[in-house]
Design a protein around this motif. Structure first.
Motif, PDB file in Angstrom:
ATOM      1  N   SER A  38      15.178   3.398  -2.499  1.00 63.04           N
ATOM      2  CA  SER A  38      16.478   3.968  -2.810  1.00 63.04           C
ATOM      3  C   SER A  38      16.469   5.318  -3.230  1.00 63.04           C
ATOM      4  CB  SER A  38      17.151   3.160  -3.710  1.00 63.04           C
ATOM      5  OG  SER A  38      18.352   3.652  -4.118  1.00 63.04           O
ATOM      6  N   ALA A  39      17.156   6.221  -2.931  1.00 58.90           N
ATOM      7  CA  ALA A  39      17.073   7.499  -3.370  1.00 58.90           C
ATOM      8  C   ALA A  39      17.923   7.750  -4.556  1.00 58.90           C
ATOM      9  CB  ALA A  39      18.030   8.529  -2.114  1.00 58.90           C
ATOM     10  N   ALA A 240       6.174   8.624  -2.205  1.00 61.03           N
ATOM     11  CA  ALA A 240       7.315   7.799  -1.660  1.00 61.03           C
ATOM     12  C   ALA A 240       6.913   6.349  -1.957  1.00 61.03           C
ATOM     13  CB  ALA A 240       7.482   7.835  -0.336  1.00 61.03           C
ATOM     14  N   PRO A 241       8.156   5.552  -2.038  1.00 64.84           N
ATOM     15  CA  PRO A 241       7.978   4.075  -2.557  1.00 64.84           C
ATOM     16  C   PRO A 241       7.050   3.157  -1.612  1.00 64.84           C
ATOM     17  CG  PRO A 241      10.463   4.689  -2.915  1.00 64.84           C
ATOM     18  CD  PRO A 241       9.620   5.812  -2.105  1.00 64.84           C
ATOM     19  N   PHE A 242       7.245   3.406  -0.233  1.00 65.99           N
ATOM     20  CA  PHE A 242       6.265   2.523   0.609  1.00 65.99           C
ATOM     21  C   PHE A 242       5.063   2.954   0.405  1.00 65.99           C
ATOM     22  CE2 PHE A 242       4.393   1.535   4.667  1.00 65.99           C
ATOM     23  CZ  PHE A 242       4.798   0.188   4.673  1.00 65.99           C
ATOM     24  N   ASP A 243       4.596   4.087   0.314  1.00 66.41           N
ATOM     25  CA  ASP A 243       3.119   4.455   0.187  1.00 66.41           C
ATOM     26  C   ASP A 243       2.737   4.199  -1.262  1.00 66.41           C
ATOM     27  OD1 ASP A 243       2.877   6.351   2.480  1.00 66.41           O
ATOM     28  OD2 ASP A 243       4.393   7.221   1.458  1.00 66.41           O
ATOM     29  N   CYS A 244       3.645   4.061  -2.236  1.00 65.94           N
ATOM     30  CA  CYS A 244       3.364   3.363  -3.526  1.00 65.94           C
ATOM     31  C   CYS A 244       2.914   1.878  -3.446  1.00 65.94           C
ATOM     32  CB  CYS A 244       4.402   3.506  -4.652  1.00 65.94           C
ATOM     33  SG  CYS A 244       4.617   4.987  -5.390  1.00 65.94           S
ATOM     34  N   PHE A 245       3.709   1.340  -2.735  1.00 65.95           N
ATOM     35  CA  PHE A 245       3.258  -0.140  -2.440  1.00 65.95           C
ATOM     36  C   PHE A 245       2.033  -0.329  -1.931  1.00 65.95           C
ATOM     37  CE2 PHE A 245       3.396  -3.564   0.769  1.00 65.95           C
ATOM     38  CZ  PHE A 245       3.698  -4.838  -0.078  1.00 65.95           C
ATOM     39  N   LEU A 246       1.529   0.448  -0.728  1.00 67.03           N
ATOM     40  CA  LEU A 246       0.304   0.309   0.006  1.00 67.03           C
ATOM     41  C   LEU A 246      -0.987   0.694  -1.286  1.00 67.03           C
ATOM     42  CD1 LEU A 246       1.119   1.994   3.247  1.00 67.03           C
ATOM     43  CD2 LEU A 246       0.884  -0.453   2.865  1.00 67.03           C
ATOM     44  N   ILE A 247      -0.718   1.642  -2.045  1.00 61.73           N
ATOM     45  CA  ILE A 247      -1.726   2.036  -2.783  1.00 61.73           C
ATOM     46  C   ILE A 247      -1.960   0.949  -3.768  1.00 61.73           C
ATOM     47  CG2 ILE A 247      -2.452   3.436  -4.851  1.00 61.73           C
ATOM     48  CD1 ILE A 247      -2.655   4.823  -1.964  1.00 61.73           C
ATOM     49  N   GLN A 248      -0.747   0.256  -4.367  1.00 58.59           N
ATOM     50  CA  GLN A 248      -0.917  -0.720  -5.414  1.00 58.59           C
ATOM     51  C   GLN A 248      -1.441  -2.002  -4.670  1.00 58.59           C
ATOM     52  OE1 GLN A 248       1.126  -0.688  -8.599  1.00 58.59           O
ATOM     53  NE2 GLN A 248      -0.371  -2.648  -9.062  1.00 58.59           N
TER      54      GLN A 248
END
Length: 391
Positions: A38-39, A240-248
């Motif tokens: 979400s922006a 960005a949120p999706f990249d945060c998810f991948l790193i997490q």
């Protein structure tokens, strides 16, 4: 009491569990932290906020990741960026025209490019110093604001005593900034040794799967945290949120990946030392490495990065062209073993005289050892080296 228990947890556990999120059911019990794509966020009323207003300022997924990385580095705050270079670029906004920085002579080529072509243009002065062996204090001026190092360095694996350097920087009231990418928080925590800021290319070991870019700045100082928070919302370089998810997701396996990769690296480094076409192997886990004792003192491991020099340029080129399972590619820290040619890849933009001074010749290769079965890696290397020798 709970905070004391949390701080006592081992790092493998901290990679998986963020203490303050335990027991929370506000995400429907999801084991994986949700991607908040979400922006912007609705306000409950005038003058009221859910805690999130606009994703350039903060996003729940990014915040969760940042708290995890801050925990791993024992910092009070961590900020996630779109790449490692985005993190370093924002960090340089702490300084103004006329400021002077001491930087390690052997750094990642992208950092050198930034300092030489952007920061200097913005009026910042630099002194390039072999921080692992020179008297850094002798280079401090009245306008010196920070010392910036990597340890081990990229690609020549020089090791600097962080604690000893921190004593110098604190005495002169200047910042100590440490790029901790090569070892990750799993093996080394510079803030515990006196550093003020830790830099990570999260693309590497934190993400661990070569599938996204990320960068981090971590600090244990409130004043620096506040400045970084102002800068990240102003410049808009947040991850960005999706990249945060991948790193997490990648961080959850950081411990097992680092252990396995290090085990493999040690075996490969030993094998390389026995090869007649190899002139030198640089790995800080060897007792003869000048930084071996320092590494034992300030780190929990020696990592999975190694550099080796062939006796001829032709051997280096042939190895790069003949590897198959091992990939000839830039980057490091993923599950796959990668081999890199610093001359034309990571350090291509570094002036030739600096490359030569640092020992980066056309015979030097850098290897990021992955988590494959080490027997398969050694079998491929044996086949490749035999082909290179013409056997």
């Amino acid at each position: 009491m709970r905070q004391e228990i949390y701080m006592a947890r081992e790092i493998e556990t901290k990679c998986i569990h963020l203490e303050e999120a335990e027991g929370a059911l506000n995400h429907f019990g999801a084991m994986a932290y949700p991607i908040y794509q979400s922006a912007t966020y609705a306000h409950p009323g005038v003058g009221q906020s859910t805690g999130y207003d606009y994703s350039r300022l903060q996003n729940p997924t990014r915040e969760h990741l940042e708290k995890t990385v801050a925990s791993l580095e024992n910092g009070i705050d961590a900020l996630a960026f779109s790449s490692g270079m985005a993190a370093i670029t924002l960090m340089m906004e702490l300084f103004k025209p006329g400021d002077h920085l001491i930087v390690d002579a052997d750094l990642y080529g992208g950092s050198i490019r930034l300092f030489n072509h952007v920061s200097e243009k913005n009026g910042i002065e630099f002194s390039s110093v072999d921080c692992h062996k020179e008297n850094v204090a002798a280079y401090i001026r009245e306008n010196t604001k920070a010392v910036y190092i990597e340890t081990p360095t990229n690609p020549m694996m020089n090791v600097t005593d962080i604690k000893a350097l921190a004593e110098i920087t604190k005495k002169h009231n200047i910042l100590l900034i440490v790029d901790n990418t090569f070892l990750s928080p799993y093996f080394q925590n510079p803030l515990n040794l006196g550093a003020d800021i830790v830099v990570h290319s999260g693309t590497k070991y934190l993400g661990g799967h070569n599938d996204t870019l990320a960068g981090f700045l971590v600090t244990n100082r409130e004043d620096i945290s506040e400045r970084f928070r102002f800068l990240i919302k102003t410049t808009g370089a947040g991850l960005a949120p999706f990249d945060c998810f991948l790193i997490q997701r990648g961080i959850k396996t950081l411990g097992v990946r680092m252990d396995r990769a290090q085990e493999n690296a040690i075996e490969i480094a030993k094998w390389l030392k026995e090869q007649d076409i190899v002139k030198k192997v640089v790995y800080p886990g060897f007792k003869e490495h000048p930084g071996y004792e320092i590494m034992k003192k300030q780190a929990r491991g020696f990592g999975a990065m190694l550099t080796f020099e062939l006796t001829k340029k032709e051997y280096a080129i042939n190895i790069l062209e003949k590897v198959r399972m091992i990939k000839y590619a830039e980057s490091l820290g993923g599950v796959e073993t990668l081999i890199t040619y610093p001359m034309t890849q990571t350090h291509a933009d570094v002036p030739e005289h600096i490359r030569k001074q640092n020992g980066i010749t056309d015979c030097v290769l850098r290897m990021s050892v992955g988590i494959e079965n080490v027997k398969d890696l050694l079998n491929e290397l044996e086949e490749v080296f035999a082909e290179v020798r013409g056997e």
